[in-house]
Design an enzyme around this catalytic site. Structure first.
Site, PDB file in Angstrom:
ATOM      1  CE  LYS A  58      82.322  21.171  24.118  1.00 50.62           C
ATOM      2  NZ  LYS A  58      83.110  21.696  22.950  1.00 50.62           N
ATOM      3  NE  ARG A 151      65.502  32.412  31.661  1.00 48.27           N
ATOM      4  CZ  ARG A 151      65.537  31.629  31.092  1.00 48.27           C
ATOM      5  NH1 ARG A 151      65.947  32.042  29.827  1.00 48.27           N
ATOM      6  NH2 ARG A 151      65.656  30.274  31.269  1.00 48.27           N
TER       7      ARG A 151
END
Length: 205
Positions: A58, A151
């Protein structure tokens, strides 16, 4: 069915059962799930945030903490929901998946990677990979399943059951459609159903 049989085995520890089921139901990368802490779990909503591969910070600065990255949500279902509470046994903080022994005196770990209540360290990728190989190898060490196969199998099964490419991208969090296209395998029935949309307007009369 192979995954269900493996998780149902009595010689498999609850920790491994919960990890493998969670990997399969979330379609997440192993490193992402192993990095999750208990306080980040939304058990009621069956979801949690993960730091994805290539996650963007961020703010621009060196050694940004996990909380300073843009996190993404992964979702699980009933199998994981049944196993997680049993695994946690009342623990409310620290790594979800921990080792069975405390780290040696010479090993330095961050506070986030150690359970503050038990002193047990986070289960590493190498340890998790070795445990899966131990339970699935048929021709000696190194011949068992790989963690990434959960996955891969998850997305393949979703594709076989008619999930769209866009839904597979949302589930797997891939950024490029070509990366999920190999999992998109619609059945003959699904193709026939979509073909019926091209029939003449009065075909149903």
């Amino acid at each position: 069915m192979a995954i269900d049989r493996l998780i149902a085995r009595r010689d498999v520890h609850l920790r491994e059962k919960a990890l493998w089921r969670m990997l399969y139901e979330t379609s997440a990368r192993s490193e992402e799930i192993l990095d999750v802490n208990i306080e980040e779990l939304d058990l009621a909503g069956r979801r949690c945030p993960v730091k994805a591969k290539g996650a963007q910070p961020k703010v621009r600065r060196r050694r940004a903490s996990r909380a300073e990255y843009v996190l993404e949500a992964v979702f699980w279902d009933a199998g994981t929901a049944r196993l997680l509470p049993r695994l946690l046994k009342g623990r409310t903080r620290g790594p979800v998946f921990v080792t069975h022994r405390r780290p040696g005196p010479g090993k330095v770990l961050s506070a986030r990677d150690v359970c503050p209540d038990t002193g047990l360290a986070r289960l590493s990728y190498g340890q998790a990979r070795a445990l899966l190989d131990q339970h699935t190898a048929l021709a000696g060490p190194g011949t068992g399943w790989d963690l990434h196969e959960y996955r891969h199998s998850s997305l393949t099964h979703l594709g076989e059951r008619g999930a769209s490419e866009l839904m597979l991208m949302a589930k797997s969090r891939h950024k490029k459609v070509e990366n999920v296209r190999r999992y998109f395998k619609p059945s003959a029935e699904a193709i026939a159903e979509v073909t019926s949309l091209l029939a003449p307007g009065d075909s149903g009369r």
